[in-house]
Scaffold this motif. Structure first.
Motif, PDB file in Angstrom:
ATOM      1  N   ILE A 234      24.572  21.838  31.247  1.00  0.00           N
ATOM      2  CA  ILE A 234      25.324  22.239  32.434  1.00  0.00           C
ATOM      3  C   ILE A 234      24.416  23.025  33.372  1.00  0.00           C
ATOM      4  O   ILE A 234      23.709  23.939  32.944  1.00  0.00           O
ATOM      5  N   ASP A 235      24.440  22.670  34.649  1.00  0.00           N
ATOM      6  CA  ASP A 235      23.517  23.252  35.620  1.00  0.00           C
ATOM      7  C   ASP A 235      23.961  24.600  36.179  1.00  0.00           C
ATOM      8  O   ASP A 235      23.140  25.473  36.426  1.00  0.00           O
ATOM      9  N   PHE A 236      25.265  24.738  36.412  1.00  0.00           N
ATOM     10  CA  PHE A 236      25.761  25.852  37.232  1.00  0.00           C
ATOM     11  C   PHE A 236      26.905  26.537  36.495  1.00  0.00           C
ATOM     12  O   PHE A 236      27.866  25.889  36.085  1.00  0.00           O
ATOM     13  N   LEU A 237      26.792  27.841  36.342  1.00  0.00           N
ATOM     14  CA  LEU A 237      27.822  28.653  35.689  1.00  0.00           C
ATOM     15  C   LEU A 237      28.460  29.589  36.697  1.00  0.00           C
ATOM     16  O   LEU A 237      27.762  30.295  37.437  1.00  0.00           O
ATOM     17  N   THR A 238      29.800  29.611  36.746  1.00  0.00           N
ATOM     18  CA  THR A 238      30.524  30.594  37.549  1.00  0.00           C
ATOM     19  C   THR A 238      31.312  31.511  36.622  1.00  0.00           C
ATOM     20  O   THR A 238      31.870  31.070  35.618  1.00  0.00           O
ATOM     21  N   MET A 239      31.354  32.792  36.972  1.00  0.00           N
ATOM     22  CA  MET A 239      32.074  33.796  36.185  1.00  0.00           C
ATOM     23  C   MET A 239      32.821  34.708  37.144  1.00  0.00           C
ATOM     24  O   MET A 239      32.230  35.263  38.075  1.00  0.00           O
ATOM     25  N   GLY A 240      34.129  34.857  36.931  1.00  0.00           N
ATOM     26  CA  GLY A 240      34.928  35.709  37.805  1.00  0.00           C
ATOM     27  C   GLY A 240      35.992  36.460  37.030  1.00  0.00           C
ATOM     28  O   GLY A 240      36.306  36.125  35.888  1.00  0.00           O
ATOM     29  N   GLN A 241      36.548  37.475  37.654  1.00  0.00           N
ATOM     30  CA  GLN A 241      37.580  38.293  37.030  1.00  0.00           C
ATOM     31  C   GLN A 241      38.923  37.570  37.006  1.00  0.00           C
ATOM     32  O   GLN A 241      39.387  37.065  38.038  1.00  0.00           O
ATOM     33  N   TYR A 242      39.552  37.502  35.850  1.00  0.00           N
ATOM     34  CA  TYR A 242      40.922  36.986  35.766  1.00  0.00           C
ATOM     35  C   TYR A 242      41.878  37.991  36.382  1.00  0.00           C
ATOM     36  O   TYR A 242      41.793  39.200  36.143  1.00  0.00           O
ATOM     37  N   LEU A 243      42.811  37.487  37.189  1.00  0.00           N
ATOM     38  CA  LEU A 243      43.856  38.315  37.781  1.00  0.00           C
ATOM     39  C   LEU A 243      45.211  37.718  37.408  1.00  0.00           C
ATOM     40  O   LEU A 243      45.441  36.528  37.605  1.00  0.00           O
ATOM     41  N   GLN A 244      46.088  38.522  36.879  1.00  0.00           N
ATOM     42  CA  GLN A 244      47.398  38.053  36.422  1.00  0.00           C
ATOM     43  C   GLN A 244      48.252  37.674  37.630  1.00  0.00           C
ATOM     44  O   GLN A 244      48.611  38.531  38.443  1.00  0.00           O
ATOM     45  N   PRO A 245      48.609  36.384  37.781  1.00  0.00           N
ATOM     46  CA  PRO A 245      49.359  35.983  38.975  1.00  0.00           C
ATOM     47  C   PRO A 245      50.797  36.463  39.009  1.00  0.00           C
ATOM     48  O   PRO A 245      51.319  36.787  40.076  1.00  0.00           O
ATOM     49  N   THR A 246      51.482  36.492  37.849  1.00  0.00           N
ATOM     50  CA  THR A 246      52.867  36.953  37.776  1.00  0.00           C
ATOM     51  C   THR A 246      53.063  37.649  36.428  1.00  0.00           C
ATOM     52  O   THR A 246      52.256  37.480  35.509  1.00  0.00           O
ATOM     53  N   PRO A 247      54.153  38.406  36.273  1.00  0.00           N
ATOM     54  CA  PRO A 247      54.393  39.093  34.988  1.00  0.00           C
ATOM     55  C   PRO A 247      54.527  38.147  33.794  1.00  0.00           C
ATOM     56  O   PRO A 247      54.322  38.566  32.655  1.00  0.00           O
ATOM     57  N   ARG A 248      54.863  36.884  34.023  1.00  0.00           N
ATOM     58  CA  ARG A 248      55.035  35.970  32.889  1.00  0.00           C
ATOM     59  C   ARG A 248      53.719  35.365  32.413  1.00  0.00           C
ATOM     60  O   ARG A 248      53.691  34.664  31.405  1.00  0.00           O
ATOM     61  N   HIS A 249      52.642  35.606  33.134  1.00  0.00           N
ATOM     62  CA  HIS A 249      51.339  35.086  32.743  1.00  0.00           C
ATOM     63  C   HIS A 249      50.596  36.071  31.836  1.00  0.00           C
ATOM     64  O   HIS A 249      51.016  37.214  31.668  1.00  0.00           O
ATOM     65  N   ALA A 250      49.498  35.603  31.247  1.00  0.00           N
ATOM     66  CA  ALA A 250      48.686  36.445  30.368  1.00  0.00           C
ATOM     67  C   ALA A 250      48.276  37.725  31.090  1.00  0.00           C
ATOM     68  O   ALA A 250      47.930  37.703  32.274  1.00  0.00           O
ATOM     69  N   LYS A 251      48.319  38.830  30.378  1.00  0.00           N
ATOM     70  CA  LYS A 251      47.962  40.118  30.969  1.00  0.00           C
ATOM     71  C   LYS A 251      46.445  40.253  31.084  1.00  0.00           C
ATOM     72  O   LYS A 251      45.688  39.654  30.327  1.00  0.00           O
ATOM     73  N   VAL A 252      46.025  41.048  32.049  1.00  0.00           N
ATOM     74  CA  VAL A 252      44.615  41.390  32.164  1.00  0.00           C
ATOM     75  C   VAL A 252      44.282  42.370  31.050  1.00  0.00           C
ATOM     76  O   VAL A 252      44.884  43.442  30.951  1.00  0.00           O
TER      77      VAL A 252
END
Length: 306
Positions: A234-252
């Motif tokens: 794989i040539d290109f790696l991206t890494m970013g912070q997860y942000l919880q979109p709504t209360p029903r999604h996985a917590k940060v």
């Protein structure tokens, strides 16, 4: 606290200053939204609640999401709605090409929802979109961000590769240990094999993958994911912070500091990626056009043609 230490949020913790962004406003934002509505196109910028939408849409940069706006899976991190999708729109490829032309895009990113209901997972629609873009905006470089086409024939991926996008992106999203809770409909090694197969069929196509940080991953697990990606060329790696979109999604689980992202990026570059983009606000298609240009230069330098 060392530079790799995360900032753990309390239940009422506010986002750190380093991931605060302005609300999307302005003439460019309104024009981009109107164009997408007129052409009946969805964008991952809106559906996934991307924090960079204001910056990108002001510049009239939008990531088109084909195959509708409804996903057949329900990943714990994703804000795209789940349900039974509508029939595939045969006019969608031409509409994507019109959008690219009207926005004046020199580089376009095209992604999609998961379509497990379709025999090929929607691969043929990616091919039709690539072909429409080549016909109508031949100077526009094309980056695709596909689902994993799980349980579909290998021919699905091969057909897309034969259409020759400039960049083939498929995100691993997180470390293998977290797949059962964060990405339950997918398989880590299947995603790796998909990207590996792209390179095997056409080494000239750039491959790209990304991971979200702050879901509870351990530092050494992230390093292992980097090694797995490099094993798949794989040539290109991206890494970013997860942000919880709504209360029903996985917590940060944690907010990862900019210094920690810088440290991860240094390690990734040492492992041999052509390009690494790592910051709290990094997303798969964020600054994709600029990054594509950098990737081409990096390859030329590596091959000694510059």
């Amino acid at each position: 606290m060392n530079e790799m230490s995360p900032v753990a949020p309390s239940p009422r913790a506010r986002k750190p200053d380093w991931i605060r962004v302005k609300a999307p406003t302005g003439h460019g934002v309104a024009e981009t939204r109107q164009l997408m509505r007129r052409l009946g196109l969805a964008t991952v910028c809106e559906e996934a609640a991307c924090p960079n939408i204001g910056e990108c849409w002001t510049k009239k940069h939008a990531t088109v999401m084909i195959l509708g706006d409804t996903c057949t899976r329900a990943c714990a991190f994703c804000n795209v709605k789940t349900g039974m999708p509508r029939a595939v729109d045969p006019l969608e490829p031409e509409h994507v090409a019109v959008a690219a032309a009207e926005l004046g895009l020199s580089h376009i990113v095209v992604t999609s929802v998961d379509r497990d209901d379709l025999p090929d997972g929607g691969a043929s629609q990616f091919v039709r979109v690539i072909e429409a873009l080549r016909r109508n905006t031949p100077t526009t470089t094309i980056e695709i961000l596909t689902p994993d086409f799980r349980n579909k024939a290998q021919a699905a991926v091969e057909r897309i590769v034969e259409a020759r996008p400039d960049v083939y992106n498929h995100n691993l999203e997180t470390v293998p240990r977290l797949y059962p809770t964060i990405r339950p409909g997918a398989r880590y090694y299947a995603s790796l094999r998909l990207l590996e197969s792209v390179k095997r069929h056409d080494p000239s196509i750039f491959t790209k993958s990304g991971v979200m940080m702050g879901l509870g991953e351990e530092r050494l697990e992230v390093h292992q994911v980097m090694d797995d990606m490099r094993s798949a060329d794989i040539d290109f790696l991206t890494m970013g912070q997860y942000l919880q979109p709504t209360p029903r999604h996985a917590k940060v689980a944690e907010f990862v500091s900019p210094k920690a992202f810088d440290a991860y990026a240094a390690i990734a570059r040492a492992k041999g990626f052509l390009l690494v983009a790592a910051s709290p606000l990094t997303r798969s298609s964020y600054h994709a056009g600029d990054d594509f240009a950098k990737m081409r230069v990096a390859r030329e330098l590596k091959l000694g043609v510059r």
